[in-house]
Each structure stands twice: as C-alpha cells, then as structure tokens.
Scaffold this motif. Sequence first.
Motif, PDB file in Angstrom:
ATOM      1  N   HIS A 126     -32.260  52.506   0.979  1.00  0.00           N
ATOM      2  CA  HIS A 126     -30.875  52.838   1.286  1.00  0.00           C
ATOM      3  C   HIS A 126     -30.736  52.856   2.808  1.00  0.00           C
ATOM      4  O   HIS A 126     -31.528  53.508   3.487  1.00  0.00           O
ATOM      5  N   GLU A 127     -29.750  52.152   3.321  1.00  0.00           N
ATOM      6  CA  GLU A 127     -29.523  52.138   4.765  1.00  0.00           C
ATOM      7  C   GLU A 127     -28.159  52.754   5.056  1.00  0.00           C
ATOM      8  O   GLU A 127     -27.165  52.433   4.408  1.00  0.00           O
ATOM      9  N   PHE A 128     -28.139  53.667   6.034  1.00  0.00           N
ATOM     10  CA  PHE A 128     -26.912  54.353   6.411  1.00  0.00           C
ATOM     11  C   PHE A 128     -26.683  54.220   7.913  1.00  0.00           C
ATOM     12  O   PHE A 128     -27.624  54.225   8.693  1.00  0.00           O
ATOM     13  N   HIS A 129     -25.421  54.139   8.297  1.00  0.00           N
ATOM     14  CA  HIS A 129     -25.016  54.211   9.702  1.00  0.00           C
ATOM     15  C   HIS A 129     -24.593  55.657   9.916  1.00  0.00           C
ATOM     16  O   HIS A 129     -23.661  56.137   9.258  1.00  0.00           O
ATOM     17  N   VAL A 130     -25.287  56.371  10.817  1.00  0.00           N
ATOM     18  CA  VAL A 130     -25.059  57.801  10.995  1.00  0.00           C
ATOM     19  C   VAL A 130     -24.658  58.079  12.441  1.00  0.00           C
ATOM     20  O   VAL A 130     -25.436  57.842  13.368  1.00  0.00           O
ATOM     21  N   GLU A 131     -23.446  58.585  12.606  1.00  0.00           N
ATOM     22  CA  GLU A 131     -22.936  58.952  13.930  1.00  0.00           C
ATOM     23  C   GLU A 131     -23.319  60.396  14.249  1.00  0.00           C
ATOM     24  O   GLU A 131     -23.320  61.253  13.369  1.00  0.00           O
ATOM     25  N   GLY A 132     -23.638  60.642  15.511  1.00  0.00           N
ATOM     26  CA  GLY A 132     -23.850  62.002  15.969  1.00  0.00           C
ATOM     27  C   GLY A 132     -25.293  62.412  16.182  1.00  0.00           C
ATOM     28  O   GLY A 132     -25.554  63.531  16.615  1.00  0.00           O
ATOM     29  N   MET A 133     -26.246  61.547  15.893  1.00  0.00           N
ATOM     30  CA  MET A 133     -27.653  61.881  16.132  1.00  0.00           C
ATOM     31  C   MET A 133     -27.952  61.644  17.611  1.00  0.00           C
ATOM     32  O   MET A 133     -27.857  60.525  18.084  1.00  0.00           O
ATOM     33  N   THR A 134     -28.295  62.714  18.313  1.00  0.00           N
ATOM     34  CA  THR A 134     -28.495  62.587  19.756  1.00  0.00           C
ATOM     35  C   THR A 134     -29.884  62.990  20.236  1.00  0.00           C
ATOM     36  O   THR A 134     -30.210  62.771  21.404  1.00  0.00           O
TER      37      THR A 134
END
Length: 65
Positions: free
Chosen positions: A3-11
């Motif tokens: 499963h591939e996800f695009h995840v915003e907010g990981m810094t």
Amino acid sequence: MEHEFHVEGMTCGHCERAVTNAVHEVDASAQVQIDRAQKKVVVQSAAEREALRHAIAEEGYQVAA
C-alpha cells in the motif's frame, strides 16, 4: 500486499515514528518504509488499505491515496 500513501505533514523522525507506530497498531507485522522528502509511505501489510489510511490520519497527518 503493498500500500502506498502520500502523507503531508511529516517533518522529522518523530513524525516517522508516529506513522510507523500507527501502522503497527493495525498490523504489528507490517513493514513500513518512509521517504519524508517524497512524502511517501509504503506499507507491506495484509491489513485493509482503509484501516491503514485511517490510522495514519488519526495521528494528525493528511493522507492521500
């Protein structure tokens, strides 16, 4: 299954651990690869995709397919 996800907010590393821990709450044996620069999370797991997406989102991250 992959499963591939695009995840915003990981810094930072803490973010990576939070996402990994969230996935492991759904599937303790899941393999998680994170590319923070690409905002990509790849999970090898037999768990339902939506359950994994929901777990990551519950940590406060925006998740796209």
